[in-house]
Design a protein around this motif. Structure first.
Motif, mmCIF file in Angstrom:
data_model
loop_
_atom_site.group_PDB
_atom_site.id
_atom_site.type_symbol
_atom_site.label_atom_id
_atom_site.label_comp_id
_atom_site.label_asym_id
_atom_site.label_seq_id
_atom_site.Cartn_x
_atom_site.Cartn_y
_atom_site.Cartn_z
ATOM 1 N N GLU A 223 2.902 3.507 0.978
ATOM 2 C CA GLU A 223 2.636 2.484 0.889
ATOM 3 C C GLU A 223 1.819 2.610 2.319
ATOM 4 O OE1 GLU A 223 2.427 -2.696 2.037
ATOM 5 O OE2 GLU A 223 4.514 -1.059 1.582
ATOM 6 N N GLY A 224 -0.234 2.141 2.137
ATOM 7 C CA GLY A 224 -0.687 2.602 3.028
ATOM 8 C C GLY A 224 -1.885 3.381 2.974
ATOM 9 N N GLU A 225 -1.174 4.526 2.392
ATOM 10 C CA GLU A 225 -2.263 5.962 2.256
ATOM 11 C C GLU A 225 -3.875 5.375 1.702
ATOM 12 O OE1 GLU A 225 0.051 9.883 1.559
ATOM 13 O OE2 GLU A 225 1.114 8.713 0.268
ATOM 14 N N LEU A 226 -4.837 6.479 1.620
ATOM 15 C CA LEU A 226 -6.001 5.678 1.645
ATOM 16 C C LEU A 226 -6.180 7.041 0.302
ATOM 17 C CD1 LEU A 226 -8.020 4.005 2.122
ATOM 18 C CD2 LEU A 226 -9.506 5.508 3.435
ATOM 19 N N GLU A 244 -5.899 1.026 -0.975
ATOM 20 C CA GLU A 244 -4.839 1.687 -0.465
ATOM 21 C C GLU A 244 -3.857 1.471 -0.967
ATOM 22 O OE1 GLU A 244 -4.371 -0.594 3.876
ATOM 23 O OE2 GLU A 244 -6.337 0.711 4.934
ATOM 24 N N LYS A 246 -0.247 0.284 -2.648
ATOM 25 C CA LYS A 246 0.716 -0.965 -1.904
ATOM 26 C C LYS A 246 2.018 -0.863 -3.104
ATOM 27 C CE LYS A 246 -2.336 -3.542 0.283
ATOM 28 N NZ LYS A 246 -2.102 -3.071 1.746
ATOM 29 N N VAL A 261 -3.448 0.461 -5.427
ATOM 30 C CA VAL A 261 -4.035 0.348 -4.831
ATOM 31 C C VAL A 261 -5.137 -1.209 -4.784
ATOM 32 C CG1 VAL A 261 -6.197 1.516 -4.693
ATOM 33 C CG2 VAL A 261 -4.296 2.511 -5.290
ATOM 34 N N VAL A 264 -10.797 -0.788 -1.309
ATOM 35 C CA VAL A 264 -11.008 -1.587 0.396
ATOM 36 C C VAL A 264 -12.686 -3.062 1.014
ATOM 37 C CG1 VAL A 264 -9.743 0.396 1.076
ATOM 38 C CG2 VAL A 264 -13.024 0.623 0.155
#
Length: 294
Positions: A223-226, A244, A246, A261, A264
Motif C-alpha cells: 500500500e502506498g507504492e506509486l 497509489e 491501496k 489504485v 493522484v
C-alpha cells in the motif's frame, strides 16, 4: 352724556396709573414675593408643565421612531458591506487557489519540457458522463491529436479522445477507462524488479482504478507504492504519476492479481490541464503484445 364720558376717561386713567404702579412695584428688588405673585407664578409654571409634558412625550416617540429607522438603514448598509466583504474574500481565495494551480501547472510544464506540453483549460463536463470525460479549449490547430496524454500538476488524468475538433477536444478520463482504453503502467523499484501491468478499468464502488498486474517482482505490492506510466506503448511519456496502490486482490481463479489504485489527481476538480505531445511517437506494442491504448 359728557359727564359719562368724563367718568370713563377718569376710570381709564386710574386703571393705567394702577397698572403702572403694579409694574413698577413688581420690578423692585425684593427678598420676598407676595402671595398673589407666588400664586400667579405657580399657576403659570403648572400650566407650562401640563403643556410641556405631553409635547415632550410625543416628541420623544417621533425621535425614537426616527432613531429606529436610522438604525435599520445603518444595519442594512452594514449587512450589504459584510456580504460584499465575504464575496470579496471568496473571490480572493478562489484566485489564490487558481494561481497556485497555475503555478504548479507551469512547474509541471517545465519538468516535462523534453516533450511539448500544451496548456489547456476545461470548458465543460457532461452531466451524464461526469466520471468519463471533459472538454478542453484546445484542438487540432493547437497540435492536439488522438491518444495524447492529459495531465495536471498532480499527475495523469486521461487521454485525448477520438476525432478532436479544430478548436476543442474531448478528454477521456482514467475513471472512464476499460479493457478497450488502457495504459501500460509500472511500479518502479530500486532493489527488485519492477511490477508491470495495465490500467484498464475503474471501480465505482471504491472510486479507484484497476491495475491488472502482468509481471510481478519477487516482492509483493505494498500500500502506498506509486504507479507510473511505463511508456512501453510509445504513445504516452514514461514516468507520469497515475495513482497509489491501496489494495491487491487475486482474480477468482488465482491466475492474475489486480491492484486497486487511488488516482493522484482529483478527477472531480479539473480546471487547468496539460496535453503532453510526445515528439517521437513510436507505434509499437508493449512486452505483453498488447497496445498501450485501444
Amino acid at each position: 352724556m359728557k359727564i359719562l364720558q368724563k367718568k370713563r376717561l377718569f376710570i381709564l386713567l386710574i386703571g393705567i396709573i394702577v397698572l403702572v404702579a403694579l409694574i413698577g412695584y413688581s420690578l423692585q428688588d425684593r427678598d420676598e414675593t407676595t402671595t398673589v405673585e407666588q400664586f400667579i407664578k405657580d399657576t403659570v409654571g403648572w400650566a407650562q408643565n401640563m403643556i410641556h409634558t405631553p409635547v415632550d412625550y410625543v416628541t420623544g416617540i417621533f425621535k425614537n421612531i426616527d432613531d429606529v429607522r436610522n438604525t435599520y438603514e445603518e444595519n442594512k448598509r452594514l449587512r450589504e458591506k459584510v456580504a460584499e466583504y465575504k464575496t470579496l474574500q471568496y473571490d480572493v481565495q478562489e484566485l489564490q487557489e487558481e494561481n497556485a494551480e497555475l503555478r504548479e501547472t507551469l512547474e509541471k510544464s517545465e519538468s516535462i519540457r523534453e516533450y511539448a506540453p500544451i496548456q489547456a483549460s476545461v470548458i465543460s463536463r457532461s452531466p451524464e458522463r461526469w466520471i468519463e470525460q471533459v472538454t478542453i479549449n484546445k484542438g487540432t490547430q493547437d497540435g492536439i491529436k488522438e491518444n495524447m496524454a492529459v495531465i495536471t500538476a498532480e499527475g495523469m488524468v486521461g487521454k485525448v479522445g477520438d476525432n478532436p475538433s479544430k478548436f476543442t477536444s474531448t478528454v477521456k478520463l482514467l475513471t472512464g477507462f476499460d479493457q478497450y482504453n488502457r495504459i501500460s503502467a509500472t511500479v518502479t523499484r530500486d532493489d527488485t524488479d519492477d511490477v508491470v501491468g495495465m490500467i484498464e478499468g475503474y471501480d465505482e464502488e471504491s472510486d479507484q482504478l484497476l491495475f491488472r498486474i502482468i509481471e510481478e517482482s519477487d516482492d509483493d505490492l505494498e500500500e502506498g507504492e506509486l504507479v507510473l506510466s511505463s511508456g512501453m506503448g510509445g504513445v504516452f511519456p514514461s514516468g507520469l504519476p497515475i495513482g497509489e496502490v491501496k489494495e491487491v486482490k487475486p482474480d477468482q481463479y488465482g491466475l492474475t492479481r489486480t491492484a486497486f489504485v487511488e488516482p493522484v489527481a482529483d478527477m472531480y476538480d479539473l480546471n487547468n490541464v496539460i496535453v503532453v505531445d510526445r515528439e517521437e511517437s513510436v507505434d509499437t506494442a508493449d512486452e505483453t503484445g498488447e497496445d498501450e491504448t485501444a
